[in-house]
Design an enzyme around this catalytic site. Structure first.
Site, short mmCIF file in Angstrom:
data_model
loop_
_atom_site.label_atom_id
_atom_site.label_comp_id
_atom_site.label_asym_id
_atom_site.label_seq_id
_atom_site.Cartn_x
_atom_site.Cartn_y
_atom_site.Cartn_z
N LYS A 188 0.63 -1.73 0.06
CA LYS A 188 0.05 -0.27 0.21
C LYS A 188 0.69 1.12 0.23
CE LYS A 188 -1.65 2.55 2.67
NZ LYS A 188 -1.89 4.50 1.94
N GLU A 264 9.57 1.10 10.88
CA GLU A 264 10.44 2.34 10.53
C GLU A 264 9.67 3.61 10.23
OE1 GLU A 264 13.52 1.30 10.46
OE2 GLU A 264 13.57 -0.86 10.24
N CYS A 299 13.54 10.45 6.46
CA CYS A 299 13.67 10.14 8.36
C CYS A 299 15.31 9.96 8.95
CB CYS A 299 13.22 8.46 8.43
SG CYS A 299 14.65 7.75 7.15
N GLU A 398 10.07 15.61 15.42
CA GLU A 398 10.34 15.24 14.73
C GLU A 398 9.65 16.55 13.73
OE1 GLU A 398 9.59 11.88 11.92
OE2 GLU A 398 10.94 11.91 10.85
P1 NAD Z 1 2.10 8.76 7.43
O1 NAD Z 1 2.44 7.92 9.05
O2 NAD Z 1 1.54 9.55 7.93
O3 NAD Z 1 2.14 7.56 6.32
C1 NAD Z 1 2.77 6.42 6.37
C2 NAD Z 1 1.82 5.92 5.37
O4 NAD Z 1 0.98 5.15 6.43
C3 NAD Z 1 1.00 5.15 4.60
O5 NAD Z 1 0.68 4.76 3.40
C4 NAD Z 1 -0.43 6.43 4.93
O6 NAD Z 1 -1.77 6.46 4.03
C5 NAD Z 1 -0.20 5.39 5.45
N1 NAD Z 1 -1.34 5.14 6.81
C6 NAD Z 1 -2.28 6.64 7.59
N2 NAD Z 1 -2.26 5.82 8.53
C7 NAD Z 1 -2.61 5.06 8.29
C8 NAD Z 1 -3.53 3.99 9.49
N3 NAD Z 1 -4.21 4.32 10.42
N4 NAD Z 1 -2.95 1.80 9.27
C9 NAD Z 1 -2.55 1.95 8.36
N5 NAD Z 1 -1.49 3.15 7.38
C10 NAD Z 1 -1.84 4.21 7.85
O7 NAD Z 1 4.13 9.23 6.86
P2 NAD Z 1 4.36 9.60 6.55
O8 NAD Z 1 3.87 11.53 6.17
O9 NAD Z 1 4.15 9.03 4.75
O10 NAD Z 1 6.08 9.35 6.04
C11 NAD Z 1 6.58 10.70 7.28
C12 NAD Z 1 7.16 10.05 8.22
O11 NAD Z 1 7.88 8.62 8.05
C13 NAD Z 1 8.03 11.01 9.25
O12 NAD Z 1 8.03 10.42 10.48
C14 NAD Z 1 9.55 10.04 8.94
O13 NAD Z 1 10.26 9.96 8.98
C15 NAD Z 1 8.95 8.73 8.08
N6 NAD Z 1 9.99 7.68 7.78
C16 NAD Z 1 11.06 7.10 7.83
C17 NAD Z 1 11.57 6.06 7.72
C18 NAD Z 1 12.85 5.81 8.15
O14 NAD Z 1 13.38 4.53 7.63
N7 NAD Z 1 12.74 5.36 9.23
C19 NAD Z 1 11.92 6.63 6.34
C20 NAD Z 1 11.19 7.25 5.36
C21 NAD Z 1 10.27 8.07 6.47
#
Ligand code: NAD
Length: 494
Positions: A188, A264, A299, A398
């Site tokens: 997804k 992650e 990230c 963050e």
């Molecule tokens: P997000 O958590 O908002 O969304 C990530 C994914 O989760 C999306 O596909 C979203 O549709 C899904 N999602 C959202 N709500 C959900 C729910 N209730 N149930 C299931 N899935 C759900 O994050 P984002 O805004 O897309 O990305 C930014 C974040 O990702 C930052 O915190 C960043 O640090 C982190 N990140 C971490 C890494 C790593 O390797 N540690 C890498 C990239 C990004």
């Protein structure tokens, strides 16, 4: 990477997108769609199908069927390896198309996306292709008269939920090892960056991946993501994204089938500059890019800069000079250094963080305002703050934007204390000319990654993951493969 090629590709119309379930492209059962909006100019690119629980169930059933039938899980390893290599071939053949499509969707500067997205995704598929026929079982040293065999088996159905910042790279870090281990996958993408992953689904089919082995379902987190996380027939949920969503996923697992959850998450990574750093000019340049590239939407971004007091003022001056010169603008211009912020929502969050940091007493040295190089797009000048204290929100939370918080420190002990004063533990860096100090710091810092005299290292051979509230489990390297394999013990009486 040629500007003319990019300019031609950016003109292409993008068709409305469906879901990939069981090898077929289908509309969402509800008929619902979402707009894919480009952060470059705020214009719609196309509409994407918005999966709901019914579609999620269809995708999981397709994955389960393909797994149990053994079309992939029991395919001879040498054959599986060929298919994964062919997927890498397809990605490479469509490198420019995937890179430009991804940038139109999420706004990352093309100079970075070119390598980080299709480049690294193809590399991941090749790396894990080479692992497929090297997964050996074990014979345990059991007592005489018995034979203890340890089998390594695919787990079953893997659900991967990924964010918008590097969709192709991060999805490949999960999908490639999950497939290499013999699992079937439901992927997804983020609702803010689905296009390159839907395209990846098509390329996998063309490469000979059997139908149902990789299903790609676009949709919102609240509908599609939550239904996947709660599905009773998903064995593993592998996630990259924010901490709050990570918490929801653990809860969803606990309230459903106790599926294994790998997280992650985010970070507030400390980048520590000692006065004995071998080259302060280089440290400043790399540190600036370590937070500002992709508008801070990385990230592992080094968002907390700890500088030894003797060189603090000089270092802040250097950073300011670099920050003002960074070219922010059209992400599809090869000379752009900082592209667009991914959405209006994210830009508003960044600007609010600038205001809040000032309200709490941090000094804004430069940047921090919205820019308008392209009408309707979302852009921001890299922000540099000093006089930040550890209790300020900017030092603790963050932002995921181009905001750098600078804090002085006096001694090595002081640096370690400040670095570890965080709920996160993703990445970090140390700049020093002392080998002994570098090794001491590597041991003392609580983080999954410690860089020494550099920042960022995209190599697939090294694991990437966090400790504390930055998550668990690692993407990349041979260790990631283990996440998608189960151990089975066979006791045999001889
Ligand atoms: P997000 O958590 O908002 O969304 C990530 C994914 O989760 C999306 O596909 C979203 O549709 C899904 N999602 C959202 N709500 C959900 C729910 N209730 N149930 C299931 N899935 C759900 O994050 P984002 O805004 O897309 O990305 C930014 C974040 O990702 C930052 O915190 C960043 O640090 C982190 N990140 C971490 C890494 C790593 O390797 N540690 C890498 C990239 C990004």
């Amino acid at each position: 990477m040629k500007q003319e090629q990019i300019d031609a590709l950016r003109q292409h119309n993008i068709a409305d997108q469906q879901l990939l379930i069981d090898g077929r492209w289908v509309n969402a059962a509800s008929g619902q769609t979402l707009p894919a909006v480009s952060p470059i100019d705020g214009q719609p690119l196309c509409r994407i199908a918005a999966a709901g629980p019914e579609d999620v169930d269809q995708a999981v059933q397709a994955a389960r069927r393909s797994f149990e039938q053994g079309v992939w899980s029991r395919m001879p390893p040498a054959e599986r390896k060929k298919v994964l290599h062919r997927i890498a071939d397809r990605i490479e053949a469509h490198h420019a198309e995937l890179a430009v499509m991804g940038v139109r969707d999420n706004g990352t500067e093309i100079a970075m996306a070119w390598k980080a997205e299709p480049g690294s995704a193809a590399g991941s598929f090749r790396y894990y292709a080479e692992c497929v026929d090297k997964v050996n079982g074990e014979i345990a040293p059991t007592p005489e008269g018995t034979l203890g065999l340890i089998h390594k088996e695919p787990v079953g159905v893997v659900a991967a939920i990924v964010p918008w910042n590097f969709p192709l790279m991060i999805a490949a870090w999960k999908v490639a090892p999950a497939l290499a281990a013999g699992n079937s996958v439901v992927l997804k993408p983020s609702e803010d960056a689905s296009l390159s992953l839907l395209r990846l689904g098509q390329l996998c089919l063309e490469a000979g991946l059997p139908p149902g082995v990789l299903n790609v379902i676009s949709g919102t987190g609240a509908a599609a993501g939550d239904a996947l996380a709660r599905h009773m027939d998903v064995d593993i949920l592998t996630f990259t994204g924010s901490g709050p969503v990570g918490r929801m996923l653990l809860k969803a697992s606990a309230e459903s089938n106790l599926k294994r959850v790998y997280l992650e998450l985010g970070g507030k990574s400390p980048n520590i500059v000692f006065s004995d750093a071998p080259d302060l000019a280089q440290a400043a340049k790399v540190s600036a890019l370590g937070i500002y590239r992709n508008s801070g939407q990385v990230c592992v971004a080094g968002s907390r800069l700890l500088v030894q007091r003797e060189v603090h003022d000089e270092f802040v001056d250097r950073l300011r000079d670099i920050a003002v010169k960074l070219r922010v603008g059209d992400p599809l211009d090869v000379s752009t250094e900082i592209g667009a912020v991914s959405s209006a929502r994210q830009l508003a969050k960044n600007l609010a963080a600038v205001q809040s940091a000032q309200n709490e007493g941090a000094r804004l040295v430069v940047g921090g305002q919205a820019l308008h190089p392209i009408e309707g797009g979302h852009y921001m000048a890299p922000a540099l703050f000093d006089r930040v204290t550890p209790n300020m929100t900017l030092a603790r939370e963050e932002v995921f934007g181009p905001l750098l918080a600078v804090m002085p420190f006096d001694s090595e002990v002081d640096a370690v204390r400040l670095a570890n004063e965080s709920t996160y533990g993703l990445a970090s860096a140390v700049w020093t000319g002392s080998l002994s100090r570098a090794h001491r710091m590597v041991r003392a810092i609580k983080a999954g990654v410690v860089h020494v005299n550099t920042y960022g290292g995209p190599d697939i051979t090294m694991p990437l993951g966090g400790v504390r509230q930055s998550g668990n489990g690692h993407d990349k390297s041979m260790h990631a493969l283990d996440k998608y394999l189960d151990l089975k013990s066979a006791w045999i009486q001889l």
